[in-house]
Design a protein around this motif. Structure first.
Motif, mmCIF file in Angstrom:
data_model
loop_
_atom_site.group_PDB
_atom_site.id
_atom_site.type_symbol
_atom_site.label_atom_id
_atom_site.label_comp_id
_atom_site.label_asym_id
_atom_site.label_seq_id
_atom_site.Cartn_x
_atom_site.Cartn_y
_atom_site.Cartn_z
ATOM 1 N N GLU A 38 0.834 -1.207 0.000
ATOM 2 C CA GLU A 38 0.000 0.000 0.000
ATOM 3 C C GLU A 38 0.867 1.253 0.000
ATOM 4 N N VAL A 39 1.911 1.234 0.804
ATOM 5 C CA VAL A 39 2.818 2.389 0.872
ATOM 6 C C VAL A 39 3.541 2.580 -0.453
ATOM 7 N N LEU A 40 4.044 1.474 -1.017
ATOM 8 C CA LEU A 40 4.786 1.575 -2.279
ATOM 9 C C LEU A 40 3.896 2.063 -3.412
ATOM 10 N N ALA A 41 2.657 1.586 -3.449
ATOM 11 C CA ALA A 41 1.731 2.023 -4.500
ATOM 12 C C ALA A 41 1.442 3.512 -4.386
ATOM 13 N N GLU A 42 1.208 3.978 -3.152
ATOM 14 C CA GLU A 42 0.924 5.397 -2.930
ATOM 15 C C GLU A 42 2.132 6.259 -3.260
ATOM 16 N N ALA A 43 3.328 5.742 -2.974
ATOM 17 C CA ALA A 43 4.554 6.497 -3.237
ATOM 18 C C ALA A 43 4.986 6.415 -4.694
ATOM 19 N N GLY A 44 4.339 5.525 -5.464
ATOM 20 C CA GLY A 44 4.710 5.366 -6.862
ATOM 21 C C GLY A 44 6.027 4.633 -7.041
ATOM 22 N N VAL A 45 6.329 3.744 -6.112
ATOM 23 C CA VAL A 45 7.573 2.964 -6.162
ATOM 24 C C VAL A 45 7.221 1.528 -6.551
ATOM 25 N N PRO A 46 7.938 0.935 -7.491
ATOM 26 C CA PRO A 46 7.602 -0.427 -7.940
ATOM 27 C C PRO A 46 7.635 -1.446 -6.801
ATOM 28 N N LYS A 47 6.668 -2.352 -6.828
ATOM 29 C CA LYS A 47 6.660 -3.437 -5.846
ATOM 30 C C LYS A 47 7.924 -4.284 -6.030
ATOM 31 N N GLY A 48 8.413 -4.802 -4.970
ATOM 32 C CA GLY A 48 9.603 -5.629 -5.048
ATOM 33 C C GLY A 48 10.882 -4.869 -4.800
ATOM 34 N N SER A 49 10.800 -3.531 -4.839
ATOM 35 C CA SER A 49 12.016 -2.731 -4.618
ATOM 36 C C SER A 49 12.174 -2.308 -3.161
ATOM 37 N N PHE A 50 11.203 -2.664 -2.332
ATOM 38 C CA PHE A 50 11.220 -2.238 -0.929
ATOM 39 C C PHE A 50 12.515 -2.639 -0.236
ATOM 40 N N TYR A 51 12.935 -3.882 -0.436
ATOM 41 C CA TYR A 51 14.107 -4.391 0.280
ATOM 42 C C TYR A 51 15.417 -3.824 -0.257
ATOM 43 N N HIS A 52 15.334 -3.078 -1.344
ATOM 44 C CA HIS A 52 16.504 -2.331 -1.807
ATOM 45 C C HIS A 52 16.781 -1.153 -0.864
ATOM 46 N N TYR A 53 15.732 -0.651 -0.251
ATOM 47 C CA TYR A 53 15.858 0.519 0.620
ATOM 48 C C TYR A 53 15.846 0.172 2.108
ATOM 49 N N PHE A 54 15.171 -0.927 2.465
ATOM 50 C CA PHE A 54 15.061 -1.343 3.867
ATOM 51 C C PHE A 54 15.249 -2.860 3.952
ATOM 52 N N PRO A 55 16.158 -3.334 4.813
ATOM 53 C CA PRO A 55 16.420 -4.774 4.871
ATOM 54 C C PRO A 55 15.265 -5.602 5.439
ATOM 55 N N SER A 56 14.350 -4.958 6.181
ATOM 56 C CA SER A 56 13.217 -5.688 6.765
ATOM 57 C C SER A 56 12.123 -4.697 7.117
ATOM 58 N N LYS A 57 10.934 -5.192 7.428
ATOM 59 C CA LYS A 57 9.863 -4.294 7.844
ATOM 60 C C LYS A 57 10.191 -3.646 9.183
ATOM 61 N N ASP A 58 10.879 -4.389 10.044
ATOM 62 C CA ASP A 58 11.314 -3.819 11.321
ATOM 63 C C ASP A 58 12.265 -2.645 11.100
ATOM 64 N N ALA A 59 13.218 -2.837 10.183
ATOM 65 C CA ALA A 59 14.169 -1.766 9.873
ATOM 66 C C ALA A 59 13.436 -0.569 9.267
ATOM 67 N N PHE A 60 12.426 -0.848 8.459
ATOM 68 C CA PHE A 60 11.590 0.215 7.897
ATOM 69 C C PHE A 60 10.882 0.979 9.023
ATOM 70 N N GLY A 61 10.315 0.247 10.000
ATOM 71 C CA GLY A 61 9.640 0.895 11.121
ATOM 72 C C GLY A 61 10.586 1.766 11.927
ATOM 73 N N GLU A 62 11.804 1.273 12.148
ATOM 74 C CA GLU A 62 12.798 2.075 12.865
ATOM 75 C C GLU A 62 13.121 3.351 12.085
ATOM 76 N N ALA A 63 13.336 3.205 10.781
ATOM 77 C CA ALA A 63 13.662 4.367 9.941
ATOM 78 C C ALA A 63 12.513 5.370 9.923
ATOM 79 N N LEU A 64 11.288 4.858 9.875
ATOM 80 C CA LEU A 64 10.107 5.714 9.881
ATOM 81 C C LEU A 64 10.054 6.561 11.156
ATOM 82 N N LEU A 65 10.250 5.912 12.299
ATOM 83 C CA LEU A 65 10.196 6.629 13.573
ATOM 84 C C LEU A 65 11.364 7.597 13.724
ATOM 85 N N ARG A 66 12.557 7.184 13.289
ATOM 86 C CA ARG A 66 13.711 8.092 13.373
ATOM 87 C C ARG A 66 13.475 9.350 12.535
ATOM 88 N N SER A 67 12.941 9.143 11.340
ATOM 89 C CA SER A 67 12.646 10.269 10.460
ATOM 90 C C SER A 67 11.613 11.200 11.093
#
Length: 201
Positions: A38-67
């Motif tokens: 849902e986030v990738l679609a809204e951001a206009g980022v291709p599916k499957g590229s998420f792990y290029h930017y974040f190694p895991s959903k946990d790491a994504f959550g940490e980055a989100l909160l830090r930001s």
């Protein structure tokens, strides 16, 4: 299409877009209810590229909160840096902004600590630690404002600056939750009144 933008800059922009989009969506729905797709679609980022930017959903959550907290404390630092304002005026500005960004219908991505505090603290220890670090940074700045108010005479308190800062922050977090429960800004208004009493404004 040819672009002169360095790959690292493009990567940074895409990562930033994912985080900004996620912040807006998750502020409304919560962390667990939002899927990465849902986030990738809204951001206009291709599916499957998420792990290029974040190694895991946990790491994504940490980055989100830090930001989120980086932006939040940067806003507080801008208030602290204003010349010609007493500490009491700085504190009043901060609380007014809090009230405005905690509107019942649309917090515009500005209420992640309120929205996610209890939820992710039980889901992820790394995310809980980021929340602790971020909220401590907020209390640090409130303490600085209160200390400044004692020095310039615009604030008076009955306890110590650190304890007062902690109580005020906890009080406003609770009021924000109650505002959502009651779908009313009345809890924030009564907390504003109590804040003024505590600081003798």
């Amino acid at each position: 299409m040819v672009t002169d933008m360095p790959v690292t800059a493009r990567t940074g922009d895409t990562r930033r877009s994912i985080l900004d989009t996620a912040q807006r969506i998750i502020a409304h729905k919560g962390y667990s209810a939002v899927g990465i797709n849902e986030v990738l679609a809204e951001a206009g980022v291709p599916k499957g590229s998420f792990y290029h930017y974040f190694p895991s959903k946990d790491a994504f959550g940490e980055a989100l909160l830090r930001s989120y907290f980086e932006e939040y404390v940067a806003d507080m630092d801008r208030i602290l840096a204003r010349s010609g304002q007493s500490a009491a005026e700085q504190l009043t500005t901060y609380w007014q902004q809090w009230r405005e960004t905690q509107s019942v219908d649309d917090c515009q991505g500005k209420c992640l600590a309120v929205k996610l505090g209890a939820e992710v603290s039980d889901l992820s220890e790394p995310m809980r630690l980021v929340l602790k670090e971020g909220t401590d940074a907020i209390v640090d700045r409130l303490e600085r404002m209160i200390t400044g108010g004692l020095q310039d005479g615009s604030v008076a308190i009955d306890g110590d600056p650190r304890g007062t800062a902690q109580v005020l922050y906890q009080m406003w977090l609770g009021a924000s939750i109650m505002a959502k429960i009651h779908r009313s800004l009345a809890p924030l208004d009564s907390t504003t009144t109590m804040t003024r009493q505590i600081l003798h404004l």
